[in-house]
Design a protein around this motif. Sequence first.
Motif, PDB file in Angstrom:
ATOM      1  N   PHE A 164      -2.055   2.594  14.428  1.00  0.00           N
ATOM      2  CA  PHE A 164      -2.008   1.486  13.475  1.00  0.00           C
ATOM      3  C   PHE A 164      -1.278   1.918  12.201  1.00  0.00           C
ATOM      4  N   CYS A 165      -1.549   3.107  11.721  1.00  0.00           N
ATOM      5  CA  CYS A 165      -0.893   3.607  10.504  1.00  0.00           C
ATOM      6  C   CYS A 165       0.585   3.856  10.734  1.00  0.00           C
ATOM      7  N   ALA A 166       0.963   4.159  11.971  1.00  0.00           N
ATOM      8  CA  ALA A 166       2.372   4.406  12.258  1.00  0.00           C
ATOM      9  C   ALA A 166       3.225   3.163  12.072  1.00  0.00           C
ATOM     10  N   SER A 167       2.600   1.987  12.067  1.00  0.00           N
ATOM     11  CA  SER A 167       3.362   0.744  11.888  1.00  0.00           C
ATOM     12  C   SER A 167       3.847   0.577  10.452  1.00  0.00           C
ATOM     13  N   PHE A 168       3.274   1.311   9.497  1.00  0.00           N
ATOM     14  CA  PHE A 168       3.658   1.142   8.087  1.00  0.00           C
ATOM     15  C   PHE A 168       5.121   1.501   7.848  1.00  0.00           C
ATOM     16  N   GLU A 169       5.608   2.488   8.566  1.00  0.00           N
ATOM     17  CA  GLU A 169       6.968   2.960   8.307  1.00  0.00           C
ATOM     18  C   GLU A 169       8.029   1.949   8.733  1.00  0.00           C
ATOM     19  N   HIS A 170       7.658   0.962   9.536  1.00  0.00           N
ATOM     20  CA  HIS A 170       8.612  -0.056   9.960  1.00  0.00           C
ATOM     21  C   HIS A 170       8.703  -1.216   8.966  1.00  0.00           C
ATOM     22  N   MET A 171       7.809  -1.260   7.988  1.00  0.00           N
ATOM     23  CA  MET A 171       7.795  -2.357   7.020  1.00  0.00           C
ATOM     24  C   MET A 171       8.421  -1.869   5.714  1.00  0.00           C
ATOM     25  N   ARG A 172       9.728  -2.026   5.605  1.00  0.00           N
ATOM     26  CA  ARG A 172      10.461  -1.480   4.482  1.00  0.00           C
ATOM     27  C   ARG A 172      10.633  -2.463   3.334  1.00  0.00           C
ATOM     28  N   ASN A 173      10.437  -3.744   3.566  1.00  0.00           N
ATOM     29  CA  ASN A 173      10.729  -4.768   2.556  1.00  0.00           C
ATOM     30  C   ASN A 173       9.471  -5.420   1.999  1.00  0.00           C
ATOM     31  N   ILE A 174       8.360  -4.730   2.028  1.00  0.00           N
ATOM     32  CA  ILE A 174       7.102  -5.302   1.545  1.00  0.00           C
ATOM     33  C   ILE A 174       7.171  -5.500   0.030  1.00  0.00           C
ATOM     34  N   LYS A 175       6.888  -6.742  -0.410  1.00  0.00           N
ATOM     35  CA  LYS A 175       6.818  -7.066  -1.833  1.00  0.00           C
ATOM     36  C   LYS A 175       5.389  -7.299  -2.305  1.00  0.00           C
ATOM     37  N   HIS A 176       4.533  -7.787  -1.425  1.00  0.00           N
ATOM     38  CA  HIS A 176       3.165  -8.138  -1.808  1.00  0.00           C
ATOM     39  C   HIS A 176       2.199  -7.506  -0.799  1.00  0.00           C
ATOM     40  N   LEU A 177       1.252  -6.761  -1.306  1.00  0.00           N
ATOM     41  CA  LEU A 177       0.281  -6.053  -0.477  1.00  0.00           C
ATOM     42  C   LEU A 177      -1.130  -6.499  -0.851  1.00  0.00           C
ATOM     43  N   VAL A 178      -1.915  -6.834   0.167  1.00  0.00           N
ATOM     44  CA  VAL A 178      -3.327  -7.183  -0.007  1.00  0.00           C
ATOM     45  C   VAL A 178      -4.138  -6.234   0.857  1.00  0.00           C
ATOM     46  N   VAL A 179      -5.099  -5.541   0.246  1.00  0.00           N
ATOM     47  CA  VAL A 179      -5.917  -4.564   0.958  1.00  0.00           C
ATOM     48  C   VAL A 179      -7.377  -4.992   0.864  1.00  0.00           C
ATOM     49  N   ARG A 180      -7.995  -5.156   2.018  1.00  0.00           N
ATOM     50  CA  ARG A 180      -9.430  -5.453   2.105  1.00  0.00           C
ATOM     51  C   ARG A 180     -10.066  -4.348   2.942  1.00  0.00           C
ATOM     52  N   LYS A 181     -11.389  -4.341   2.957  1.00  0.00           N
ATOM     53  CA  LYS A 181     -12.044  -3.311   3.761  1.00  0.00           C
ATOM     54  C   LYS A 181     -13.349  -3.839   4.343  1.00  0.00           C
ATOM     55  N   ASN A 182     -13.687  -3.228   5.477  1.00  0.00           N
ATOM     56  CA  ASN A 182     -14.948  -3.527   6.149  1.00  0.00           C
ATOM     57  C   ASN A 182     -15.589  -2.221   6.597  1.00  0.00           C
ATOM     58  N   ALA A 183     -15.439  -1.186   5.775  1.00  0.00           N
ATOM     59  CA  ALA A 183     -15.979   0.130   6.084  1.00  0.00           C
ATOM     60  C   ALA A 183     -16.062   0.920   4.788  1.00  0.00           C
ATOM     61  N   TYR A 184     -16.786   2.024   4.841  1.00  0.00           N
ATOM     62  CA  TYR A 184     -16.908   2.901   3.680  1.00  0.00           C
ATOM     63  C   TYR A 184     -15.684   3.809   3.585  1.00  0.00           C
ATOM     64  N   LEU A 185     -15.200   3.997   2.369  1.00  0.00           N
ATOM     65  CA  LEU A 185     -14.026   4.844   2.168  1.00  0.00           C
ATOM     66  C   LEU A 185     -14.316   6.313   2.414  1.00  0.00           C
ATOM     67  N   THR A 186     -15.576   6.678   2.494  1.00  0.00           N
ATOM     68  CA  THR A 186     -15.911   8.070   2.771  1.00  0.00           C
ATOM     69  C   THR A 186     -15.826   8.402   4.261  1.00  0.00           C
ATOM     70  N   GLN A 187     -15.679   7.387   5.116  1.00  0.00           N
ATOM     71  CA  GLN A 187     -15.536   7.640   6.536  1.00  0.00           C
ATOM     72  C   GLN A 187     -14.135   8.156   6.852  1.00  0.00           C
ATOM     73  N   ALA A 188     -14.029   8.881   7.948  1.00  0.00           N
ATOM     74  CA  ALA A 188     -12.787   9.587   8.246  1.00  0.00           C
ATOM     75  C   ALA A 188     -11.635   8.631   8.533  1.00  0.00           C
ATOM     76  N   ARG A 189     -11.864   7.571   9.311  1.00  0.00           N
ATOM     77  CA  ARG A 189     -10.753   6.695   9.695  1.00  0.00           C
ATOM     78  C   ARG A 189     -10.252   5.852   8.523  1.00  0.00           C
ATOM     79  N   PRO A 190     -11.125   5.221   7.732  1.00  0.00           N
ATOM     80  CA  PRO A 190     -10.607   4.541   6.536  1.00  0.00           C
ATOM     81  C   PRO A 190      -9.874   5.487   5.587  1.00  0.00           C
TER      82      PRO A 190
END
Length: 370
Positions: A164-190
């Motif tokens: 899933f993270c590997a898909s970030f490198e294909h998005m070169r023209n991002i102007k607006h980013l929205v980040v939400r979460k459904n997990a604790y940031l202390t967990q390894a995958r988040p």
Amino acid sequence: MSPALSSMPEEILERILDHVAAPLFVEYAPRPAWHIRSSTPSSTKNGTTQIGPLLVNHTWLRIATPLHYRHVVLQTARQAALLADTLRANPELGHWMRSIRVEGTFDTLADVVPFCPNIEQFDMIVDNGSPTASTPGQVQIATQPQAEGHAAANAVLDAQVARFCASFEHMRNIKHLVVRKNAYLTQARPTLVFEQLGKAIASWKCLETVHIAFRYSPSPGSSSFATSLATAPNLRAVRALLPAIWNSTLLEISGNPALKGIQLTPDSELMGSHLFLTEARKHTRLMELIHAGTPVIRRRAQTLACSVRPASAEAASVEAANAQASRRASAAVKDDTELQVTSTMTVPSIPARFAQIPRRMGSSLRRLSG
């Protein structure tokens, strides 16, 4: 097609179909990864779908297809896999996509974004691993590990999140980013997601706005996210939930010289005294950005500035009033002095002139009698 619709200009028809064919954006409600959804984003209660206008005739299909693919919402890994298959068969459809919303860390997103070079808005939800679908017809659900002995299940989820993270490198023209979460940031995958997101932001030279839709608390693994925002060359605005207590994340982001404003929400928590705002007032640059980006705080600051004048201004007004009173008193004393001098010069001369009249009359009578 009826005569009225056939004679309607395509520009007007496009505006009408935009309200029907485009997917509806609804506010995300947190759901666990294993939750099974009862409907898809394109379905409605009465059984109709948003692809209905595409099936009317060739004209409607030509007009509504770009509208249908302009904003894409992926709620499940199966939807992402089906979209990837559609784009493989019709790569031109990916050029219409301008924004994508992914409600989970779906590994099949890596199969979608290579076909979408014009994506400008990315709305993502970070979780601790989501179900996957290797083929459109069959869903393979990777269950959450129930114990430490499920090393294989953990390895599968780790591989999914990494893809899933590997898909970030294909998005070169991002102007607006929205980040939400459904997990604790202390967990390894988040933590892995935020690390890779921070690396991707460093290459997103067009990024202008970021919306952090949760109370962000910095962690050692996610520090690169704030660091990358502090160095984004075209970042103009950051929107975030008001932190419960003071942390240095927004302070670090405020060091970006290109940033124009920081908007804090919700408004109901900004009216009284708050631990974060109390500490933030010690940092000039941070408070300037908060005033510029948060309308409630800006209006409150303007109201206080109008109702309470500084002590120096009050002292200056008092001195001006005293000086004006002194000038008036001096003018009054000068007028009284001039009046007294004038009276002293004129009053004695009046009886002297009248005193000469009887003497002249007496001398005249004596000459007449002699």
